[in-house]
Design a protein around this motif. Structure first.
Motif, PDB file in Angstrom:
ATOM      1  N   PRO A 126      50.353 -34.354  47.394  1.00 39.86           N
ATOM      2  CA  PRO A 126      50.833 -35.306  48.559  1.00 39.86           C
ATOM      3  C   PRO A 126      49.863 -35.678  49.515  1.00 39.86           C
ATOM      4  CG  PRO A 126      52.262 -33.286  48.102  1.00 39.86           C
ATOM      5  CD  PRO A 126      50.985 -33.096  47.122  1.00 39.86           C
ATOM      6  N   LEU A 127      48.389 -35.140  49.678  1.00 38.55           N
ATOM      7  CA  LEU A 127      47.509 -35.331  50.366  1.00 38.55           C
ATOM      8  C   LEU A 127      46.868 -36.690  49.986  1.00 38.55           C
ATOM      9  CD1 LEU A 127      46.076 -31.838  51.240  1.00 38.55           C
ATOM     10  CD2 LEU A 127      47.530 -33.298  52.499  1.00 38.55           C
ATOM     11  N   LEU A 128      47.061 -37.066  48.622  1.00 38.37           N
ATOM     12  CA  LEU A 128      46.444 -38.090  48.026  1.00 38.37           C
ATOM     13  C   LEU A 128      47.088 -39.589  48.434  1.00 38.37           C
ATOM     14  CD1 LEU A 128      45.599 -36.809  44.545  1.00 38.37           C
ATOM     15  CD2 LEU A 128      43.951 -37.323  46.080  1.00 38.37           C
ATOM     16  N   PRO A 129      46.328 -40.598  48.591  1.00 38.11           N
ATOM     17  CA  PRO A 129      47.002 -41.990  48.763  1.00 38.11           C
ATOM     18  C   PRO A 129      48.325 -42.187  47.777  1.00 38.11           C
ATOM     19  CG  PRO A 129      44.709 -42.351  48.744  1.00 38.11           C
ATOM     20  CD  PRO A 129      45.071 -41.056  48.335  1.00 38.11           C
ATOM     21  N   THR A 130      49.294 -43.060  48.374  1.00 34.35           N
ATOM     22  CA  THR A 130      50.232 -43.487  47.511  1.00 34.35           C
ATOM     23  C   THR A 130      49.923 -44.383  46.470  1.00 34.35           C
ATOM     24  OG1 THR A 130      51.028 -45.007  49.035  1.00 34.35           O
ATOM     25  CG2 THR A 130      52.192 -43.022  49.187  1.00 34.35           C
ATOM     26  N   ARG A 131      48.839 -45.311  46.665  1.00 39.25           N
ATOM     27  CA  ARG A 131      48.388 -46.290  45.591  1.00 39.25           C
ATOM     28  C   ARG A 131      47.428 -45.481  44.761  1.00 39.25           C
ATOM     29  NH1 ARG A 131      51.546 -50.688  46.273  1.00 39.25           N
ATOM     30  NH2 ARG A 131      51.292 -51.589  48.439  1.00 39.25           N
ATOM     31  N   ARG A 132      47.560 -45.763  43.400  1.00 38.92           N
ATOM     32  CA  ARG A 132      46.788 -45.318  42.386  1.00 38.92           C
ATOM     33  C   ARG A 132      45.384 -45.266  42.627  1.00 38.92           C
ATOM     34  NH1 ARG A 132      44.909 -47.113  36.760  1.00 38.92           N
ATOM     35  NH2 ARG A 132      45.559 -45.096  35.315  1.00 38.92           N
ATOM     36  N   SER A 133      44.836 -43.867  42.435  1.00 39.90           N
ATOM     37  CA  SER A 133      43.622 -43.859  42.601  1.00 39.90           C
ATOM     38  C   SER A 133      42.859 -42.892  41.682  1.00 39.90           C
ATOM     39  CB  SER A 133      43.143 -42.729  43.875  1.00 39.90           C
ATOM     40  OG  SER A 133      44.028 -43.328  45.283  1.00 39.90           O
ATOM     41  N   LEU A 134      41.478 -42.829  41.528  1.00 41.00           N
ATOM     42  CA  LEU A 134      40.865 -42.132  40.547  1.00 41.00           C
ATOM     43  C   LEU A 134      40.744 -40.691  41.133  1.00 41.00           C
ATOM     44  CD1 LEU A 134      39.184 -41.806  37.981  1.00 41.00           C
ATOM     45  CD2 LEU A 134      37.300 -42.893  39.091  1.00 41.00           C
ATOM     46  N   VAL A 135      41.026 -39.651  40.606  1.00 36.19           N
ATOM     47  CA  VAL A 135      40.952 -38.398  41.014  1.00 36.19           C
ATOM     48  C   VAL A 135      40.028 -37.278  39.756  1.00 36.19           C
ATOM     49  CG1 VAL A 135      42.346 -36.282  41.671  1.00 36.19           C
ATOM     50  CG2 VAL A 135      43.207 -38.439  42.185  1.00 36.19           C
ATOM     51  N   PHE A 136      39.022 -36.909  40.290  1.00 40.36           N
ATOM     52  CA  PHE A 136      38.327 -35.810  39.295  1.00 40.36           C
ATOM     53  C   PHE A 136      38.971 -34.573  39.670  1.00 40.36           C
ATOM     54  CE2 PHE A 136      35.786 -39.589  39.768  1.00 40.36           C
ATOM     55  CZ  PHE A 136      35.066 -39.589  38.441  1.00 40.36           C
ATOM     56  N   LEU A 137      39.476 -33.740  39.030  1.00 34.94           N
ATOM     57  CA  LEU A 137      40.222 -32.500  39.154  1.00 34.94           C
ATOM     58  C   LEU A 137      39.142 -31.479  38.763  1.00 34.94           C
ATOM     59  CD1 LEU A 137      42.654 -30.811  40.193  1.00 34.94           C
ATOM     60  CD2 LEU A 137      43.513 -31.072  37.646  1.00 34.94           C
TER      61      LEU A 137
END
Length: 284
Positions: free
Chosen positions: A164-175
């Motif tokens: 929920p802390l990420l933007p609602t728009r699709r982003s690139l996430v490195f986990l």
């Protein structure tokens, strides 16, 4: 940019959505070179892009205008596990590798014209371990200096609340994690991230799976709860430990693939070219 700071190239196969021009395929129309569709001159009032052939073929006799796909700017985030096992320092110091990864991702995003943000996840979320998208490189460097020196946290329960802390728009996430947590918690971590393009980076130390003697007394310590146990190693036990890591790798790979994510296991010193090769072979 520091000469020792490694960068890599990345791309997304699926379009993103942003009003700001950037380097990635987008869903919006605007300035660009990739033809998207024809529209009427009334809907897209730019007479410079009138297509005479399409206009002549229009059964309603209207003017048709070519519109193009606009490349978009992207939000790039690193979501990092800050639990105790990520603080272990053997032959490969995971805290140092994490800091190098964060700096590399941030600089790579800056070079691509994208915005970088960071969310650190320990037992709970802490505002001191977060950076908003668009943070400047000096702020990223201060954060990585803190990551190198801060005491590790008891667990990584907050990873389930990063989505929920990420933007609602699709982003690139490195986990980024060593994934030394219960596999049962993996769906709770990945489900909130499923709208994004997620790259799981699994940090393992080579010493975790190799270097054990065939015979001898070895003191093992749980990286999360710090409990230790001394055991007599022998060839059969050594092989069982190696087999368990192989099975764990396969279980993690299957767990990530259920959510359409392909993990990258990093077991040595950080090398940015591994990420470039990953993106060249992995559509996201």
């Amino acid at each position: 940019m520091s000469p020792s700071l490694q960068t890599f190239s990345y791309r997304l196969a699926r379009p993103g959505y942003s009003v700001f021009p950037g380097a990635h395929p987008g869903e919006m129309v605007g300035s660009g070179q990739l033809f998207k569709r024809h529209e009427s001159l009334l809907a897209s009032p730019d007479p410079r892009r009138i297509d005479l052939r399409a206009s002549l073929l229009d059964p309603f006799g209207g003017y048709r205008v070519r519109v193009f796909q606009q490349h978009s700017k992207l939000n790039v985030y690193a979501v990092a596990d800050l639990s105790a096992s990520m603080g272990s320092a053997g032959i490969q110091d995971k805290r140092q590798t994490l800091a190098e990864l964060v700096l590399s991702i941030a600089e790579s995003a800056r070079q691509a014209g994208d915005s970088f943000g960071f969310i650190g996840c320990g037992e709970r979320l802490d505002d001191r371990d977060r950076l908003p998208a668009g943070a400047p490189m000096p702020a990223v460097r201060r954060l990585t200096d803190r990551l190198r020196s801060q005491a590790p946290q008891a667990g990584s329960a907050a990873m389930a609340y990063a989505g929920p802390l990420l933007p609602t728009r699709r982003s690139l996430v490195f986990l980024i994690s060593d994934c030394h947590f219960s596999l049962g918690s993996l769906p709770a971590i990945l489900q909130p991230l499923s709208r994004h393009a997620v790259v799981p980076l699994v940090l393992w130390q080579a010493a975790e799976t190799a270097g054990l003697p065939d015979w001898g007394l070895v003191r093992f310590q749980d990286a999360e709860n710090r409990r230790s146990r001394t055991m007599l190693t022998r060839p059969a036990l050594k092989q069982r430990i190696a087999d368990s890591f192989t099975a764990r790798r396969q279980q993690l790979r299957q767990g990530f693939r259920r959510f359409g994510m392909e993990p990258l296991f990093l077991t040595g010193p950080y090398r940015a070219e591994l990420l470039t090769a990953y993106f060249l072979g992995q559509p996201l």
